[in-house]
Design a protein around this motif. Structure first.
Motif, PDB file in Angstrom:
ATOM      1  N   ALA A  39      51.404  40.897  55.468  1.00 36.16           N
ATOM      2  CA  ALA A  39      50.631  42.055  55.014  1.00 36.16           C
ATOM      3  C   ALA A  39      50.739  42.254  53.505  1.00 36.16           C
ATOM      4  CB  ALA A  39      51.077  43.302  55.767  1.00 36.16           C
ATOM      5  N   PRO A  40      51.964  42.197  52.912  1.00 33.68           N
ATOM      6  CA  PRO A  40      52.043  42.316  51.459  1.00 33.68           C
ATOM      7  C   PRO A  40      51.248  41.231  50.715  1.00 33.68           C
ATOM      8  CG  PRO A  40      54.192  42.691  52.419  1.00 33.68           C
ATOM      9  CD  PRO A  40      53.301  42.235  53.534  1.00 33.68           C
ATOM     10  N   LYS A  41      51.217  40.012  51.278  1.00 31.40           N
ATOM     11  CA  LYS A  41      50.452  38.946  50.621  1.00 31.40           C
ATOM     12  C   LYS A  41      48.963  39.253  50.666  1.00 31.40           C
ATOM     13  CE  LYS A  41      49.640  33.979  50.501  1.00 31.40           C
ATOM     14  NZ  LYS A  41      49.874  32.668  51.141  1.00 31.40           N
ATOM     15  N   GLU A  42      48.489  39.718  51.809  1.00 36.53           N
ATOM     16  CA  GLU A  42      47.071  40.082  51.920  1.00 36.53           C
ATOM     17  C   GLU A  42      46.734  41.218  50.962  1.00 36.53           C
ATOM     18  OE1 GLU A  42      46.464  41.040  55.989  1.00 36.53           O
ATOM     19  OE2 GLU A  42      46.875  38.999  56.698  1.00 36.53           O
ATOM     20  N   LEU A  43      47.648  42.186  50.867  1.00 39.91           N
ATOM     21  CA  LEU A  43      47.436  43.306  49.968  1.00 39.91           C
ATOM     22  C   LEU A  43      47.396  42.840  48.517  1.00 39.91           C
ATOM     23  CD1 LEU A  43      47.230  46.333  49.364  1.00 39.91           C
ATOM     24  CD2 LEU A  43      49.733  46.462  49.502  1.00 39.91           C
ATOM     25  N   ALA A  44      48.328  41.944  48.154  1.00 36.90           N
ATOM     26  CA  ALA A  44      48.372  41.412  46.788  1.00 36.90           C
ATOM     27  C   ALA A  44      47.068  40.697  46.447  1.00 36.90           C
ATOM     28  CB  ALA A  44      49.559  40.474  46.638  1.00 36.90           C
ATOM     29  N   GLU A  45      46.562  39.905  47.384  1.00 38.53           N
ATOM     30  CA  GLU A  45      45.326  39.157  47.135  1.00 38.53           C
ATOM     31  C   GLU A  45      44.133  40.102  47.025  1.00 38.53           C
ATOM     32  OE1 GLU A  45      45.436  36.521  50.448  1.00 38.53           O
ATOM     33  OE2 GLU A  45      46.602  34.966  49.368  1.00 38.53           O
ATOM     34  N   GLU A  46      44.141  41.167  47.827  1.00 36.13           N
ATOM     35  CA  GLU A  46      43.051  42.151  47.769  1.00 36.13           C
ATOM     36  C   GLU A  46      43.051  42.879  46.432  1.00 36.13           C
ATOM     37  OE1 GLU A  46      41.853  46.372  49.893  1.00 36.13           O
ATOM     38  OE2 GLU A  46      43.037  44.914  51.040  1.00 36.13           O
ATOM     39  N   ILE A  47      44.241  43.289  45.984  1.00 33.81           N
ATOM     40  CA  ILE A  47      44.349  43.986  44.695  1.00 33.81           C
ATOM     41  C   ILE A  47      43.977  43.048  43.551  1.00 33.81           C
ATOM     42  CG2 ILE A  47      46.001  45.028  43.078  1.00 33.81           C
ATOM     43  CD1 ILE A  47      47.456  46.167  45.545  1.00 33.81           C
ATOM     44  N   MET A  48      44.414  41.800  43.630  1.00 34.27           N
ATOM     45  CA  MET A  48      44.103  40.823  42.586  1.00 34.27           C
ATOM     46  C   MET A  48      42.595  40.647  42.439  1.00 34.27           C
ATOM     47  SD  MET A  48      45.493  36.908  42.160  1.00 34.27           S
ATOM     48  CE  MET A  48      44.585  36.239  43.554  1.00 34.27           C
ATOM     49  N   GLU A  49      41.894  40.597  43.575  1.00 34.96           N
ATOM     50  CA  GLU A  49      40.441  40.413  43.533  1.00 34.96           C
ATOM     51  C   GLU A  49      39.742  41.677  43.045  1.00 34.96           C
ATOM     52  OE1 GLU A  49      36.717  39.290  46.529  1.00 34.96           O
ATOM     53  OE2 GLU A  49      38.802  39.174  47.244  1.00 34.96           O
ATOM     54  N   ARG A  50      40.152  42.833  43.566  1.00 36.00           N
ATOM     55  CA  ARG A  50      39.459  44.079  43.233  1.00 36.00           C
ATOM     56  C   ARG A  50      39.618  44.447  41.765  1.00 36.00           C
ATOM     57  NH1 ARG A  50      40.171  50.097  45.997  1.00 36.00           N
ATOM     58  NH2 ARG A  50      38.340  51.026  44.990  1.00 36.00           N
ATOM     59  N   LEU A  51      40.828  44.264  41.216  1.00 36.77           N
ATOM     60  CA  LEU A  51      41.094  44.656  39.828  1.00 36.77           C
ATOM     61  C   LEU A  51      41.020  43.475  38.857  1.00 36.77           C
ATOM     62  CD1 LEU A  51      43.995  47.254  40.245  1.00 36.77           C
ATOM     63  CD2 LEU A  51      41.533  47.623  40.162  1.00 36.77           C
ATOM     64  N   GLU A  52      40.599  42.304  39.374  1.00 39.59           N
ATOM     65  CA  GLU A  52      40.438  41.103  38.541  1.00 39.59           C
ATOM     66  C   GLU A  52      41.710  40.805  37.750  1.00 39.59           C
ATOM     67  OE1 GLU A  52      36.948  41.798  36.197  1.00 39.59           O
ATOM     68  OE2 GLU A  52      35.597  41.582  37.896  1.00 39.59           O
ATOM     69  N   ILE A  53      42.819  40.742  38.470  1.00 39.26           N
ATOM     70  CA  ILE A  53      44.110  40.447  37.844  1.00 39.26           C
ATOM     71  C   ILE A  53      44.193  38.957  37.544  1.00 39.26           C
ATOM     72  CG2 ILE A  53      46.617  40.433  38.201  1.00 39.26           C
ATOM     73  CD1 ILE A  53      46.179  42.914  40.020  1.00 39.26           C
ATOM     74  N   VAL A  54      44.523  38.640  36.313  1.00 37.76           N
ATOM     75  CA  VAL A  54      44.629  37.242  35.899  1.00 37.76           C
ATOM     76  C   VAL A  54      46.072  36.785  36.078  1.00 37.76           C
ATOM     77  CG1 VAL A  54      44.336  35.602  34.003  1.00 37.76           C
ATOM     78  CG2 VAL A  54      42.769  37.545  34.224  1.00 37.76           C
ATOM     79  N   THR A  55      46.303  35.916  37.056  1.00 32.84           N
ATOM     80  CA  THR A  55      47.632  35.395  37.342  1.00 32.84           C
ATOM     81  C   THR A  55      47.480  34.038  38.025  1.00 32.84           C
ATOM     82  OG1 THR A  55      49.699  35.772  38.569  1.00 32.84           O
ATOM     83  CG2 THR A  55      47.692  36.681  39.524  1.00 32.84           C
ATOM     84  N   PRO A  56      48.379  33.079  37.744  1.00 34.43           N
ATOM     85  CA  PRO A  56      48.289  31.771  38.408  1.00 34.43           C
ATOM     86  C   PRO A  56      48.326  31.887  39.927  1.00 34.43           C
ATOM     87  CG  PRO A  56      49.785  31.650  36.545  1.00 34.43           C
ATOM     88  CD  PRO A  56      49.440  33.099  36.732  1.00 34.43           C
TER      89      PRO A  56
END
Length: 528
Positions: free
Chosen positions: A386-403
Motif C-alpha cells: 500500500a505505501p508503494k502504491e501511495l508513493a507512486e500515486e503521489i509521484m504521478e499526481r505531483l510530478e515528483i522527479v526521482t529515479p
C-alpha cells in the motif's frame, strides 16, 4: 527584441555554461542587460537563475562562455573581482556581522587607512543615503534590525563601494507590502540615476509592476526576453513552464462550517524563556482555509507545533479538539504526537523543516509513506504494498522527479522533497490539515497544484490552516486570515474584503523591541 540605438549594454553574457557534476545548471546562455534598466530574471526552481547571477557576482566561475562588462571582456572569479567591475549582489541570506552597527558593516573590509575618520566616513555614507532616499540608523546594531533594515544595509554597502550593477535575489520574500513599496521606490531611484538592477524573483505581480524587461530561463537554458509592458502573468508562466498553465486557485464560498479546534489563551515560550506566543485565541473551522500571516519569527512555527503536540504550552492555555463521532471536546494540551494519534484525532502537519522534522532523508518515498502507518502494522513485519502504491500515486499526481520511489529523499531537490511531504500528509485524509510554507521551493505550476488540492480538501469539510509568505496568495486562497505580530493576534480578517496594505499594517501593529529580541535569539542560536 531590437536594441534601441541609445541603450548602452552594461553586461553581455555569451554562451555561458555551468555544470555541477552531471547536472547542467546553465547551458550556453546569452543575454544582454542594459544600463539604467530594471531586469527581472524569472524561471522555475532549478532553472539556473541564481547560478547565472552568482557567476556575475564571482561566487562561481563559468565553465564556458564569455562575460562582457561595458564592452570589455571580464574575468570574474571572486566577489572582489565582481566589485572591481562595479557589480554587487544582495543575497537572500544577508552577509552581515550581527554585533556590528550598520555603518561598521558598510565599511567592513574596505581598503584604506588603518584608522578611519568616523565623521568623514559617516558623511560619505549619508551622501549615498540621501542620494537614493534610504532611511536607516547607521548606529543601530544589525541584530536589532528588521529584515527590511538589514536589506537596506546590504544595498547601501554595495552602492557605497561603487557598484553600478546590482543583483537582488528574491528581495521581497519576507517583506511586508509597505516595506516592498519602500524598496521599489529606492530601486526606481537607482534606475533613474543610471544604475542597472537585476531582480531574481518568482512574484509575477511584482515583476509586472517594477521591471522594464523580463528574461526567462527554463531548465537551465535561455527561453527568451520580453518587454514588461507586453507581458501578462499567463504569458510569463507559459515562458517559464513551456506550456499553458491555468493560474486560477478557484476559491469557493465556505459552507457547512463546523468548529473543529478551539484555541484559547495559548501561550508558549521559546528556548530562551521569552514568549513566542502570547495569549492567542481563535478557532479552526472545517470547510474553510484559515491563513496565518506575519513577519518571520512572529510565532507561526510555534503555533502549528503547539496544536500538533510538538510544542509545550504554558499553564492556562487550551486547545480543544471536537471529535467526529460524538462531538466530544478533547483537550490537547499536555498530549504529544503519539497521544493525539492514539486518541484517533485526525491531524496532518506539513512542517517548515522538511527533512529535519517531516521526512527521514535516508529513506525513499515508500519508507516515508510507511512511517505514518507503521504502528498500525501487525507482527514483526509491515506489508509495504500500500505505501508503494501511495508513493507512486503521489509521484504521478505531483510530478515528483526521482529515479525511483525507493531513492533516498535527501537526494531529491528541495522542491521535490516538499512535494513528497505535502502529498503524504494530504493522502491521510485528515480532518485538520496544517501547512507551514507548503509551496516554499516549488515552481509556480506545482504551487498552483498544491493550492487547488487545499481547496479540494476544504470542499470535503477539512479545516485547512495555511502559513504563507506571499500575501497575494493568502488573499486569493484563504477565507479568513489570522495575523500574528510579536506572538499576539493583531487581527483576524476576511480575505475577500481586506487588502495587502491592511494585512501589512497588522503584521507590524505592535511597537517595542520584539523584533530586536527575535534577531538576538537568532544570533544566540548561531553562536550555539
Amino acid at each position: 527584441m531590437s536594441t534601441p540605438e541609445n541603450r548602452e549594454v552594461a553586461v553581455s553574457l555569451r554562451n555561458v555554461s555551468k555544470t555541477f557534476g552531471s547536472v547542467t545548471a546553465n547551458n550556453n546562455i546569452s543575454l544582454d542587460i542594459y544600463q539604467g534598466e530594471i531586469l527581472s530574471l524569472l524561471g522555475e526552481n532549478g532553472s539556473g537563475k541564481t547560478t547565472l547571477m552568482n557567476m556575475l557576482a564571482g561566487i562561481y566561475a563559468p565553465d564556458g562562455g564569455q562575460i562582457f562588462v561595458e564592452g570589455r571582456e571580464a574575468v570574474i572569479r571572486s566577489p572582489q573581482d565582481a566589485f572591481d567591475y562595479k557589480i554587487g549582489m544582495i543575497h537572500q541570506h544577508f552577509k552581515l556581522v550581527d554585533v556590528f552597527s550598520a555603518a561598521e558593516n558598510i565599511i567592513l573590509g574596505m581598503p584604506g587607512k588603518a584608522k578611519l575618520d568616523k565623521k568623514e566616513v559617516l558623511a560619505d555614507i549619508h551622501n549615498t543615503i540621501d542620494k537614493y532616499g534610504f532611511e536607516i540608523d547607521l548606529e543601530k546594531k544589525i541584530y536589532e534590525m528588521s529584515v527590511s533594515e538589514k536589506q537596506t544595509v546590504e544595498i547601501i554597502k554595495v552602492l557605497y563601494r561603487g557598484a553600478r550593477i546590482l543583483i537582488l535575489d528574491e528581495p521581497t520574500a519576507v517583506l511586508t507590502p509597505q516595506e516592498t513599496e519602500k524598496l521599489f521606490f529606492i530601486l526606481r531611484a537607482m534606475k533613474d540615476r543610471g544604475r542597472t538592477v537585476v531582480i531574481i524573483t518568482h512574484k509575477l505581480q511584482e515583476v509586472l509592476e517594477l521591471s522594464d524587461r523580463v528574461a526567462v530561463l527554463r531548465k537551465g537554458e535561455y527561453a527568451g526576453v520580453i518587454n514588461t509592458e507586453d507581458a501578462t502573468e499567463n504569458s510569463l508562466t507559459e515562458m517559464m513552464v513551456g506550456k499553458k498553465v491555468e493560474l486560477n486557485i478557484g476559491r469557493t464560498e465556505p459552507h457547512d462550517l463546523k468548529d473543529l479546534v478551539h484555541i484559547e489563551h495559548l501561550t508558549c515560550l521559546n528556548k530562551y524563556g521569552r514568549k513566542a506566543l502570547d495569549d492567542v485565541s481563535f478557532t479552526i473551522r472545517g470547510g474553510e482555509i484559515l491563513g496565518i500571516a506575519g513577519i518571520a519569527g512572529a510565532g507561526q512555527k510555534e503555533l502549528l507545533e503547539a496544536i500538533a503536540g510538538l510544542q509545550k504550552a504554558e499553564e492556562g492555555s487550551s486547545i480543544l479538539y471536537r471529535a467526529i463521532d460524538n462531538n466530544e471536546k478533547i483537550q490537547l494540551i499536555g498530549k504529544d504526537v503519539n497521544d493525539i494519534k492514539n486518541l484517533g484525532i485526525s491531524l496532518a502537519f506539513v512542517p517548515e523543516d522538511r527533512l529535519g522534522m517531516g521526512l527521514v532523508g535516508n529513506m525513499g518515498m515508500v519508507g516515508n509513506m510507511l512511517l505514518r502507518s507503521y504502528n498500525e502494522g501487525r507482527g514483526i513485519f509491515t506489508h509495504d504494498a500500500a505505501p508503494k502504491e501511495l508513493a507512486e500515486e503521489i509521484m504521478e499526481r505531483l510530478e515528483i522527479v526521482t529515479p525511483s520511489v525507493n531513492t533516498p529523499v535527501r537526494k531529491l531537490s528541495g522542491g521535490n522533497v516538499q512535494k513528497v511531504l505535502v502529498g503524504r500528509e494530504i493522502s491521510l485524509a485528515p480532518r485538520v490539515l496544517m501547512t507551514a510554507y507548503a509551496v516554499r521551493g516549488l515552481d509556480i505550476n506545482t504551487s498552483y497544484t498544491i493550492y487547488n488540492i487545499m481547496s479540494e480538501e476544504k470542499e470535503k469539510g477539512v479545516g485547512v490552516v495555511y502559513v504563507g509568505e506571499d500575501l497575494d496568495v493568502l488573499l486569493e486562497l484563504c477565507d479568513r486570515i489570522l495575523v500574528l505580530c510579536e506572538g499576539k493576534v493583531s487581527g483576524i480578517v476576511d480575505a475577500r474584503t481586506t487588502s495587502k496594505e491592511q494585512v501589512g499594517l497588522l503584521m507590524t501593529k505592535y511597537s517595542g523591541d520584539h523584533i530586536a529580541r527575535i534577531h538576538l535569539d537568532t544570533l544566540m542560536e548561531e553562536d550555539d
